[in-house]
Design a protein around this motif. Structure first.
Motif, PDB file in Angstrom:
ATOM      1  N   VAL A 109      -7.321 -15.170  -3.370  1.00 61.20           N
ATOM      2  CA  VAL A 109      -7.028 -14.748  -2.003  1.00 61.20           C
ATOM      3  C   VAL A 109      -8.344 -14.463  -1.288  1.00 61.20           C
ATOM      4  O   VAL A 109      -9.363 -14.192  -1.914  1.00 61.20           O
ATOM      5  CB  VAL A 109      -6.122 -13.489  -1.949  1.00 61.20           C
ATOM      6  CG1 VAL A 109      -4.755 -13.761  -2.528  1.00 61.20           C
ATOM      7  CG2 VAL A 109      -6.768 -12.319  -2.643  1.00 61.20           C
ATOM      8  N   ASP A 134     -10.371 -14.510  -6.975  1.00 59.74           N
ATOM      9  CA  ASP A 134      -9.059 -13.913  -7.245  1.00 59.74           C
ATOM     10  C   ASP A 134      -7.901 -14.664  -6.599  1.00 59.74           C
ATOM     11  O   ASP A 134      -6.754 -14.255  -6.695  1.00 59.74           O
ATOM     12  CB  ASP A 134      -9.037 -12.441  -6.846  1.00 59.74           C
ATOM     13  CG  ASP A 134      -9.215 -12.213  -5.350  1.00 59.74           C
ATOM     14  OD1 ASP A 134      -9.460 -13.199  -4.613  1.00 59.74           O
ATOM     15  OD2 ASP A 134      -9.122 -11.050  -4.923  1.00 59.74           O
ATOM     16  N   GLN A 141     -13.951  -0.678  -2.654  1.00 54.35           N
ATOM     17  CA  GLN A 141     -13.270  -1.490  -1.653  1.00 54.35           C
ATOM     18  C   GLN A 141     -13.680  -1.069  -0.248  1.00 54.35           C
ATOM     19  O   GLN A 141     -13.903  -1.913   0.615  1.00 54.35           O
ATOM     20  CB  GLN A 141     -11.755  -1.393  -1.822  1.00 54.35           C
ATOM     21  CG  GLN A 141     -11.263  -2.096  -3.062  1.00 54.35           C
ATOM     22  CD  GLN A 141      -9.780  -1.930  -3.272  1.00 54.35           C
ATOM     23  OE1 GLN A 141      -9.218  -0.860  -3.061  1.00 54.35           O
ATOM     24  NE2 GLN A 141      -9.132  -2.998  -3.711  1.00 54.35           N
ATOM     25  N   GLU A 165     -14.936  -6.202  -3.285  1.00 55.20           N
ATOM     26  CA  GLU A 165     -13.647  -6.466  -3.916  1.00 55.20           C
ATOM     27  C   GLU A 165     -13.926  -6.702  -5.390  1.00 55.20           C
ATOM     28  O   GLU A 165     -14.480  -7.728  -5.768  1.00 55.20           O
ATOM     29  CB  GLU A 165     -12.975  -7.685  -3.277  1.00 55.20           C
ATOM     30  CG  GLU A 165     -12.646  -7.499  -1.819  1.00 55.20           C
ATOM     31  CD  GLU A 165     -11.636  -6.395  -1.567  1.00 55.20           C
ATOM     32  OE1 GLU A 165     -10.744  -6.172  -2.407  1.00 55.20           O
ATOM     33  OE2 GLU A 165     -11.741  -5.748  -0.517  1.00 55.20           O
ATOM     34  N   THR A 194     -10.423 -11.971   0.962  1.00 50.66           N
ATOM     35  CA  THR A 194     -10.512 -10.595   1.442  1.00 50.66           C
ATOM     36  C   THR A 194     -11.022 -10.620   2.881  1.00 50.66           C
ATOM     37  O   THR A 194     -11.421 -11.679   3.392  1.00 50.66           O
ATOM     38  CB  THR A 194     -11.491  -9.787   0.583  1.00 50.66           C
ATOM     39  OG1 THR A 194     -12.794 -10.361   0.733  1.00 50.66           O
ATOM     40  CG2 THR A 194     -11.076  -9.761  -0.876  1.00 50.66           C
ATOM     41  N   GLU A 217      -1.043 -18.196   3.849  1.00 51.62           N
ATOM     42  CA  GLU A 217      -1.480 -17.427   5.011  1.00 51.62           C
ATOM     43  C   GLU A 217      -2.751 -18.029   5.606  1.00 51.62           C
ATOM     44  O   GLU A 217      -2.905 -18.089   6.828  1.00 51.62           O
ATOM     45  CB  GLU A 217      -1.725 -15.965   4.616  1.00 51.62           C
ATOM     46  CG  GLU A 217      -0.448 -15.210   4.282  1.00 51.62           C
ATOM     47  CD  GLU A 217      -0.689 -13.868   3.628  1.00 51.62           C
ATOM     48  OE1 GLU A 217       0.081 -12.937   3.903  1.00 51.62           O
ATOM     49  OE2 GLU A 217      -1.662 -13.739   2.845  1.00 51.62           O
ATOM     50  N   ASP A 249       1.906 -10.481   4.533  1.00 50.44           N
ATOM     51  CA  ASP A 249       2.549  -9.585   3.567  1.00 50.44           C
ATOM     52  C   ASP A 249       1.838  -8.238   3.434  1.00 50.44           C
ATOM     53  O   ASP A 249       2.265  -7.384   2.655  1.00 50.44           O
ATOM     54  CB  ASP A 249       2.688 -10.261   2.200  1.00 50.44           C
ATOM     55  CG  ASP A 249       1.349 -10.629   1.569  1.00 50.44           C
ATOM     56  OD1 ASP A 249       0.284 -10.311   2.143  1.00 50.44           O
ATOM     57  OD2 ASP A 249       1.376 -11.248   0.484  1.00 50.44           O
ATOM     58  N   GLY A 250       0.753  -8.059   4.191  1.00 49.00           N
ATOM     59  CA  GLY A 250       0.039  -6.784   4.171  1.00 49.00           C
ATOM     60  C   GLY A 250      -0.661  -6.485   2.858  1.00 49.00           C
ATOM     61  O   GLY A 250      -0.953  -5.328   2.548  1.00 49.00           O
ATOM     62  N   SER A 251      -0.977  -7.517   2.094  1.00 49.44           N
ATOM     63  CA  SER A 251      -1.568  -7.330   0.763  1.00 49.44           C
ATOM     64  C   SER A 251      -3.062  -7.020   0.799  1.00 49.44           C
ATOM     65  O   SER A 251      -3.628  -6.623  -0.209  1.00 49.44           O
ATOM     66  CB  SER A 251      -1.353  -8.593  -0.077  1.00 49.44           C
ATOM     67  OG  SER A 251      -2.091  -9.682   0.484  1.00 49.44           O
ATOM     68  N   GLY A 252      -3.691  -7.229   1.949  1.00 49.19           N
ATOM     69  CA  GLY A 252      -5.137  -7.032   2.020  1.00 49.19           C
ATOM     70  C   GLY A 252      -5.910  -8.283   1.667  1.00 49.19           C
ATOM     71  O   GLY A 252      -7.133  -8.260   1.552  1.00 49.19           O
ATOM     72  N   SER A 296      -3.429 -15.368   1.226  1.00 50.19           N
ATOM     73  CA  SER A 296      -3.059 -16.397   0.252  1.00 50.19           C
ATOM     74  C   SER A 296      -3.340 -17.766   0.880  1.00 50.19           C
ATOM     75  O   SER A 296      -3.658 -17.867   2.067  1.00 50.19           O
ATOM     76  CB  SER A 296      -1.574 -16.282  -0.073  1.00 50.19           C
ATOM     77  OG  SER A 296      -0.807 -16.596   1.086  1.00 50.19           O
ATOM     78  N   ASP A 335      -2.544 -11.720   7.654  1.00 49.06           N
ATOM     79  CA  ASP A 335      -2.125 -11.145   6.379  1.00 49.06           C
ATOM     80  C   ASP A 335      -0.666 -10.712   6.494  1.00 49.06           C
ATOM     81  O   ASP A 335      -0.340  -9.536   6.598  1.00 49.06           O
ATOM     82  CB  ASP A 335      -3.038  -9.970   6.011  1.00 49.06           C
ATOM     83  CG  ASP A 335      -2.713  -9.367   4.654  1.00 49.06           C
ATOM     84  OD1 ASP A 335      -1.999 -10.024   3.864  1.00 49.06           O
ATOM     85  OD2 ASP A 335      -3.163  -8.237   4.402  1.00 49.06           O
TER      86      ASP A 335
END
Length: 192
Positions: A171, A169, A52, A57, A173, A140, A131-134, A137, A129
């Motif tokens: 989302v 996936d 990563q 990813e 990156t 977003e 929700d801070g998920s990296g 979505s 981002d």
């Protein structure tokens, strides 16, 4: 000490030093950082965050496949030399080694990923981002497109996401978002 024992000793020393090849200091530091258990090797679980940071990813299955491909000693883990070979392959693929005269720096800092991603894009990505998920979505991404001056419905945002979601996936990156921004700039005549 017999000749066979001496050969085994030399082989063990070479392996511990990266297989006898010169390993860049920043690659060795990164290896040590990701070698969470201090074993002197990277397991598949330790390799995943390293990939990563290199801007890749990967799923767990892809990480395991990469490990098997680079694991020249076939022991199921990567030693520092094998890890250095992986870093070199990634850098060649990303064009870093050629651009930096073969001495590209590995980005292992916080907020890592592909070090060719500009600070402005990184900051925008972090802002979008929510929700801070990296990853961004479709919701977003819809907000991000709006802020970037692109009026897109949810359906259109999903289509954009699918187009730029290289690993599929669901989302975007940081690297995928950077590619989207570059395409938007190019379509507006700005270029990157």
């Amino acid at each position: 000490m017999t000749l066979v024992e001496f050969d085994q000793l030399v082989a063990a020393l070479l392996k511990s030093q990266g297989g006898g090849k010169q390993v860049r200091a920043e690659v060795r530091r990164a290896f040590e950082l990701f070698d969470a258990d201090g074993s002197g090797s990277l397991s598949v679980d330790e390799l995943h965050p390293a990939l990563q940071k290199l801007g890749l990813e990967c799923s767990a299955a892809e990480t395991a496949r990469i490990l098997r491909e680079v694991d020249s000693s076939n022991d199921g883990v990567l030693d520092v030399g094998e890890f250095a070979e992986l870093v070199e392959r990634v850098e060649r693929f990303q064009g870093k080694s050629a651009a930096a005269g073969g001495k590209g720096e590995m980005d292992v800092g916080v907020g890592g990923g592909n070090s060719s991603v500009g600070d402005d894009v990184r900051k925008a990505f972090a802002l979008f981002d929510k929700d801070g998920s990296g990853g961004l979505s479709s919701r977003e991404l819809s907000g991000a497109l709006s802020k970037l001056g692109v009026d897109a419905s949810t359906k259109e945002a999903i289509a954009v996401l699918r187009r730029f979601d290289a690993d599929g996936d669901g989302v975007l990156t940081l690297v995928e978002f950077d590619q989207l921004v570059a395409a938007l700039l190019k379509s507006q005549g700005g270029g990157k």
